[in-house]
Design an enzyme around this catalytic site. Structure first.
Site, PDB file in Angstrom:
ATOM      1  N   HIS A 172       0.865   5.080  -0.838  1.00 48.72           N
ATOM      2  CA  HIS A 172       1.147   5.132  -2.277  1.00 48.72           C
ATOM      3  C   HIS A 172       0.498   3.985  -3.043  1.00 48.72           C
ATOM      4  O   HIS A 172       0.329   4.069  -4.251  1.00 48.72           O
ATOM      5  CB  HIS A 172       2.656   5.242  -2.550  1.00 48.72           C
ATOM      6  CG  HIS A 172       3.414   3.969  -2.425  1.00 48.72           C
ATOM      7  ND1 HIS A 172       3.839   3.473  -1.223  1.00 48.72           N
ATOM      8  CD2 HIS A 172       3.838   3.074  -3.358  1.00 48.72           C
ATOM      9  CE1 HIS A 172       4.486   2.339  -1.433  1.00 48.72           C
ATOM     10  NE2 HIS A 172       4.504   2.071  -2.705  1.00 48.72           N
ATOM     11  N   GLU A 210       7.767  -9.220  -2.030  1.00 45.81           N
ATOM     12  CA  GLU A 210       8.938  -8.485  -2.528  1.00 45.81           C
ATOM     13  C   GLU A 210      10.121  -9.435  -2.548  1.00 45.81           C
ATOM     14  O   GLU A 210      10.265 -10.265  -1.643  1.00 45.81           O
ATOM     15  CB  GLU A 210       9.271  -7.322  -1.599  1.00 45.81           C
ATOM     16  CG  GLU A 210       8.189  -6.272  -1.522  1.00 45.81           C
ATOM     17  CD  GLU A 210       8.608  -5.116  -0.627  1.00 45.81           C
ATOM     18  OE1 GLU A 210       9.259  -4.194  -1.134  1.00 45.81           O
ATOM     19  OE2 GLU A 210       8.307  -5.163   0.576  1.00 45.81           O
ATOM     20  N   HIS A 234      -0.937  -0.613   3.374  1.00 49.42           N
ATOM     21  CA  HIS A 234      -1.158  -1.019   1.978  1.00 49.42           C
ATOM     22  C   HIS A 234      -2.141  -2.198   1.856  1.00 49.42           C
ATOM     23  O   HIS A 234      -3.092  -2.135   1.077  1.00 49.42           O
ATOM     24  CB  HIS A 234       0.159  -1.422   1.318  1.00 49.42           C
ATOM     25  CG  HIS A 234       1.238  -0.377   1.418  1.00 49.42           C
ATOM     26  ND1 HIS A 234       0.981   0.975   1.340  1.00 49.42           N
ATOM     27  CD2 HIS A 234       2.583  -0.481   1.592  1.00 49.42           C
ATOM     28  CE1 HIS A 234       2.120   1.642   1.449  1.00 49.42           C
ATOM     29  NE2 HIS A 234       3.103   0.787   1.617  1.00 49.42           N
TER      30      HIS A 234
HETATM   31  C1  BG6 Z   1       6.761   0.925   1.514  1.00 48.13           C
HETATM   32  C2  BG6 Z   1       7.451   0.074   2.543  1.00 48.13           C
HETATM   33  O1  BG6 Z   1       5.643   1.566   2.065  1.00 48.13           O
HETATM   34  O2  BG6 Z   1       6.340   0.108   0.430  1.00 48.13           O
HETATM   35  C3  BG6 Z   1       8.618  -0.673   1.926  1.00 48.13           C
HETATM   36  O3  BG6 Z   1       7.917   0.893   3.602  1.00 48.13           O
HETATM   37  C4  BG6 Z   1       8.162  -1.453   0.719  1.00 48.13           C
HETATM   38  O4  BG6 Z   1       9.223  -1.552   2.876  1.00 48.13           O
HETATM   39  C5  BG6 Z   1       7.384  -0.561  -0.242  1.00 48.13           C
HETATM   40  O5  BG6 Z   1       9.316  -1.978   0.085  1.00 48.13           O
HETATM   41  C6  BG6 Z   1       6.777  -1.373  -1.361  1.00 48.13           C
HETATM   42  O6  BG6 Z   1       6.264  -0.510  -2.319  1.00 48.13           O
HETATM   43  P1  BG6 Z   1       6.206  -0.931  -3.839  1.00 48.13           P
HETATM   44  O7  BG6 Z   1       5.490   0.189  -4.512  1.00 48.13           O
HETATM   45  O8  BG6 Z   1       7.624  -1.111  -4.304  1.00 48.13           O
HETATM   46  O9  BG6 Z   1       5.455  -2.215  -3.873  1.00 48.13           O
END
Ligand code: BG6
Length: 488
Positions: A172, A210, A234
């Protein structure tokens, strides 16, 4: 163009938190193609009306600005259907197939928002029910495996039933507006390209921080950890977007070919670099926004002796002509000082200083991913007037910043990551999805880290929640004479 979106895990967490809200936003923006139907799949025995009520309850909890009015929800809910499927029962798949065939939509998207352990059975059963024809696309959510072997096994199974062009592997982060803008910055503008190389760039830092902990996912996270959860996918996709060569066109394979080359050029690990260039940490209790929070080992579903990393910082290089010798630092973790994802490009300082106050720092380009989405260009300028400056004013420099705030500029036109990716699947655009060879290469590169840690039980460094991770992470980057962007 009519479509059926078949959502395995239709009552699950992802559908609940991300997919349904994203589909509704697309519906509200008028971008969801007309003639669509969304079929939730689950083991519960729900009627379409009961499923609609369940989703409505979900929408009562989203931000006010994203919440449908009663009239909007009624129109959206008309698209929602539900089919009960037990993955072990061929007759349930036959029922699903007849529901789909009765409508004969132009496109059928099957989204597997389930644990990967169900992928094999789901694919076999879909194929047995004739649901793998050319009109069908399959969407796979991460984690796609736990290591290279399991990732290959999943890819192998799925490819027995679907062609690569029918397979949409989601990361994503590739759907985030800031990542689209990174591609636009690099390949839609000529300004930076001549500077985008080892001769002008001193180092690159990718941070995905995070402030949240593992929340209710402790049991899942225990067997996952930060490398599998964030770096393998990611962070490496961001690194590819930064480091790849310009693709020959905007077709999916042209882009994916270039990303693959970057992954193949990542410097292989040695025992020495694994010991020196990777820091792993685990959060202990601490304070976030003035509130005391528990340590990782006290979280639900986590072993009190857990050795799972919630933080990783690493240094690597890309062994090719453009990047040889330029350090790339990647850092990600839970319960850090803030929610902050950004890429910092540190340019080399000027070769010769003629201003008094000229410090030995170069210009800096910051690509902010979240919470703010935008670009900052840090420069030096003459800011002091003659009267204010005691030193020789004509020879003093001060830092200034050019700020582009994309949220402000594009506002409500911005499309969220899942909204963008779901629309792309429905429209058969593969550009922002990950090909199997990219994914396997990323696993091949992270695996030595995981194997090294499995043997080294001493290397885990605790850090207090609410900080930027263990001090060893700052020490690692300081060895090269640099510091993390928030420390400068
Ligand atoms: C997910 C992870 O792919 O991405 C999570 O499994 C993480 O642990 C998340 O919190 C973070 O995504 P975003 O879009 O909130 O930065």
């Amino acid at each position: 163009m009519s479509f059926d979106l078949v959502l395995f895990g239709g009552t699950g967490d992802l559908a609940w938190r991300k997919l349904m809200p994203a589909l509704f936003q697309a519906f509200r923006h008028g971008t969801l193609p007309e003639g669509g139907r969304i079929i939730g799949i689950g083991r519960d025995d729900l009627s379409a009306e009961q499923y609609q009520t369940l989703i409505q309850q979900r929408f009562d909890k989203v931000d006010l600005a994203k919440r449908p009015s009663a009239e909007e929800f009624a129109r959206f809910a008309a698209m929602l259907d539900f089919v009960r499927v037990d993955l072990s029962k061929p007759e349930d798949f036959a029922k699903l197939a007849s529901t789909i065939k009765a409508r004969n939509a132009d496109t059928v998207v099957v989204y597997l928002a389930t644990a990967p352990s169900f992928f094999t059975t789901a694919c076999e059963q879909l194929a047995a029910a004739g649901l793998n024809n050319a009109r069908t696309r399959i969407v796979l959510e991460k984690p796609l495996g736990n290591d290279l072997a399991s990732n290959r096994a999943i890819n192998h199974t799925v490819r027995q039933f679907f062609e690569e062009k029918q397979i949409f592997r989601i990361d994503h982060y590739l759907g985030k507006p800031a990542v689209q803008n990174l591609f636009a910055l690099r390949f839609g503008n000529s300004l930076f390209e001549p500077l985008w190389r080892r001769e002008h760039i001193a180092n690159i830092q990718i941070t995905i921080a995070e402030d949240l902990g593992v929340e209710k996912r402790g049991a899942f996270y225990e067997t996952t950890g930060a490398v599998r959860d964030m770096v393998q996918n990611h962070a490496l996709q961001l690194l590819c977007a930064i480091a790849m060569e310009p693709p020959i066109n905007s077709h999916a394979d042209a882009i994916r070919d270039e990303k693959l080359k970057v992954l193949r050029s990542l410097k292989p690990w040695t025992q020495e670099s694994l010991a020196q260039d990777v820091v792993r940490g685990q959060y202990a209790s601490g304070t976030i926004d003035g509130v005391k929070v528990p340590g990782y080992r006290e979280e639900l579903g986590v072993s009190p002796q857990s050795n799972t990393e919630t933080f990783v910082a690493l240094r690597t290089e890309i062994a090719n002509w453009r990047w040889a010798g330029v350090p790339f630092y990647i850092r990600t973790g839970k319960r850090l000082a803030g929610r902050d994802a950004r890429i910092v490009i540190n340019f080399r300082p000027t070769p010769h200083a003629i201003f008094n106050s000229q410090v030995d720092v170069g210009n800096r380009l910051v690509i902010n991913l979240q919470p703010k989405d935008g670009l900052e260009l840090h420069l030096l300028a003459q800011g002091q007037s003659n009267r204010e400056s005691k030193a020789d004013p004509a020879h003093s420099l001060a830092p200034v910043q050019l700020d582009l705030d994309f949220d402000k500029r594009f506002g409500s036109e911005r499309v969220g990551a899942y909204e963008r990716l779901l629309l792309d699947v429905i429209s058969d655009r593969l550009n922002l999805f990950v090909r199997s060879d990219e994914q396997e290469e990323a696993w091949r590169w992270v695996e030595p880290m995981l194997n090294f840690w499995a043997r080294d039980t001493q290397g885990m460094r605790p850090y207090a929640a609410g900080t930027w991770g263990p001090s060893a992470s700052s020490a690692m980057i300081a060895r090269d004479g640099y510091c993390w962007s928030e420390e400068s």
